[in-house]
Design a protein around this motif. Structure first.
Motif, mmCIF file in Angstrom:
data_model
loop_
_atom_site.group_PDB
_atom_site.id
_atom_site.type_symbol
_atom_site.label_atom_id
_atom_site.label_comp_id
_atom_site.label_asym_id
_atom_site.label_seq_id
_atom_site.Cartn_x
_atom_site.Cartn_y
_atom_site.Cartn_z
ATOM 1 N N ALA A 61 2.840 29.429 -53.858
ATOM 2 C CA ALA A 61 3.951 28.917 -54.680
ATOM 3 C C ALA A 61 3.860 29.429 -56.108
ATOM 4 O O ALA A 61 4.120 28.717 -57.078
ATOM 5 N N GLY A 62 3.450 30.695 -56.249
ATOM 6 C CA GLY A 62 3.386 31.310 -57.564
ATOM 7 C C GLY A 62 2.097 31.075 -58.297
ATOM 8 O O GLY A 62 1.906 31.601 -59.396
ATOM 9 N N ARG A 63 1.191 30.278 -57.741
ATOM 10 C CA ARG A 63 -0.093 30.011 -58.383
ATOM 11 C C ARG A 63 -1.215 30.654 -57.577
ATOM 12 O O ARG A 63 -1.195 30.645 -56.347
ATOM 13 N N ARG A 64 -2.177 31.186 -58.278
ATOM 14 C CA ARG A 64 -3.307 31.819 -57.614
ATOM 15 C C ARG A 64 -4.256 30.740 -57.106
ATOM 16 O O ARG A 64 -4.730 29.906 -57.865
ATOM 17 N N THR A 65 -4.513 30.763 -55.812
ATOM 18 C CA THR A 65 -5.380 29.774 -55.185
ATOM 19 C C THR A 65 -6.649 30.455 -54.702
ATOM 20 O O THR A 65 -6.598 31.457 -53.994
ATOM 21 N N ARG A 66 -7.784 29.899 -55.099
ATOM 22 C CA ARG A 66 -9.073 30.428 -54.667
ATOM 23 C C ARG A 66 -9.515 29.699 -53.406
ATOM 24 O O ARG A 66 -9.547 28.473 -53.368
#
Length: 464
Positions: A386-391
């Motif tokens: 959703a447009g956010r970088r997820t680790r």
């Protein structure tokens, strides 16, 4: 041998699949005839690799070092004093010491204080964007208060003097920035084409970074939206610079490089942007869709026309490669870790086998993946959610054969555990290099130097 002029055009966030000569162009509603013709005149790299964000790629290009070594391993939010340490010996300084003159017209993004501006790193002339183009929209955002944060500006600098803001950077002049970049680049080429000194012209375009606002001459040109219009404009601006080289009669004496600093951005709120072609991933990940971007090199009579190379080539490699082609290989420093490989024999068509077999892929300060030959191992996964970088923590490393599996979907670690020893050796060699050449810390100074960025700036302002 006569030293060649060097023109290096670096675009912003154009993906592997955006140019016609890389499978995009008209199929994406944005034909790129100038760059397609340019590719036919030189060598097209299909395994060219950049870093995970804008700042790291630019630092890697100019220092020949992994960004984690230089403290430039991430994009920094506005308002924080930061930048590449003056201790670094840039490609610009190396070429200047070899007799070149130099200029930059376009995006810097490697420092926001006077001691870390382009003219402090060898560039004799600059006009452009200090940071990113994203802040151009700040003035239109609900709640933005210019009393709490400086208005983004366009900047210029000359010689040893301080750089200075010249006008506010807003959505009103955003559409005209790359026209000015091209205009100044063309004028520079015309002015110095007949000189007895070669020149290094660095042209980091602002296109096609968001906000994607095309020049009025290109608005509506494609009927496919603003991004496609910006792609067509970028093709045109690149063609203006190529025409200037040709019309000045210096094409045979000029190396021209065209590349992109990152893969596509995936931010739902701004809509469809660039495309990663056959690869998976986008900016901020360690997938091939971020690492691989288009890159074309032309030097008539030297670089074979119409050639294609699929050898692993890092943006860092231009440091040693251009030093060699400029007759200045002996100026590459030996007092620090240099990660650049000399790819001149590949570009000149002397060999089909490049010197680089592996590449370490960092996200900020974390080793996320390693490329080795046709294989790729991921130690941790970064996804755009959703447009956010997820680790995402991986229970076990994942291994892919990128030639067979360009989307990096089929984990083949079993039964290929043999590869762990090869990759562990690469990691051990990297850590051994850090032991004798420590990293420059974020906002830091060179190894063994005292002080910090704030003391550095204070001394500069005091005339020290």
């Amino acid at each position: 041998m006569k030293q060649p002029n060097i023109v290096f055009m670096l675009t912003d966030n154009i993906g592997y699949g955006d140019l016609g000569c890389y499978g995009g162009g008209i199929t994406r509603g944005a034909p790129t005839p100038r760059l397609d013709a340019f590719a036919a005149e030189g060598m097209r790299l299909t395994n060219f690799n950049v870093e995970a964000e804008c700042t790291p790629t630019r630092a890697a290009l100019l220092t020949g070092r992994m960004p984690l070594r230089t403290g430039c391993h991430r994009v920094v939010p506005p308002g924080i004093r930061q930048g590449m340490a003056p201790w670094e010996y840039t490609l610009t300084e190396l070429l200047n010491d070899a007799g070149y003159r130099s200029a930059i017209f376009g995006k810097w993004h490697l420092g926001n204080i006077q001691t870390r501006m382009p003219t402090r790193f060898g560039f004799e002339e600059w006009w452009g964007v200090r940071d990113s183009s994203a802040p151009a929209i700040y003035g239109e955002l609900i709640g933005f208060d210019p009393r709490e944060m400086d208005q983004p500006m366009l900047w210029e600098g000359h010689g040893d003097g301080p750089c200075a803001p010249v006008e506010a950077y807003t959505t009103e002049n955003r559409p005209f920035v790359d026209a000015t970049i091209a205009e100044k680049s063309v004028a520079y080429i015309r002015e110095h084409a007949g000189s007895d000194r070669p020149f290094f012209l660095y042209v980091p375009f602002s296109l096609v970074h968001h906000p994607a606002l095309p020049h009025p001459d290109f608005k509506g040109r494609t009927r496919t939206g603003d991004f496609a219009d910006c792609m067509v404009e970028c093709d045109h601006r690149s063609g203006q610079i190529l025409d200037a080289v040709d019309e000045a009669g210096i094409a045979d004496d000029t190396i021209v490089v065209w590349a992109s600093d990152n893969g596509p951005v995936l931010i739902p709120s701004i809509g469809p942007q660039a495309d990663s072609g056959p690869w998976r991933g986008c900016l901020g990940t360690a997938y091939e869709g971020q690492l691989r971007t288009p890159c074309i090199v032309r030097w008539p009579g030297r670089v074979p026309a119409g050639a294609v190379s699929n050898e692993i080539f890092s943006v860092m490699d231009f440091y040693r490669t251009l030093a060699t082609l400029a007759g200045a290989a002996d100026r590459v420093p030996t007092d620090r870790a240099i990660d650049s490989c000399d790819q001149s024999d590949v570009l000149l068509g002397r060999t089909d086998k490049g010197p680089r077999e592996h590449l370490l892929c960092f996200i900020k300060d974390e080793l996320a993946a390693i490329k080795w030959r046709q294989f790729k191992i991921h130690y941790v996964e970064f996804r755009p959610e959703a447009g956010r970088r997820t680790r995402i923590e991986l229970n076990n490393p994942q291994l892919f054969n990128v030639e067979q599996d360009p989307k990096e979907e089929w984990d083949i670690m079993e039964p290929n555990t043999w590869i762990a020893e090869v990759l562990n050796r690469i990691v051990r060699d990297y850590y051994a290099s850090v032991s004798w050449c420590p990293h420059v810390p974020f906002r830091g100074v060179g190894p063994g130097e005292k002080g910090d960025i704030d003391a550095e700036l204070a001394a500069f302002e005091a005339g020290g």
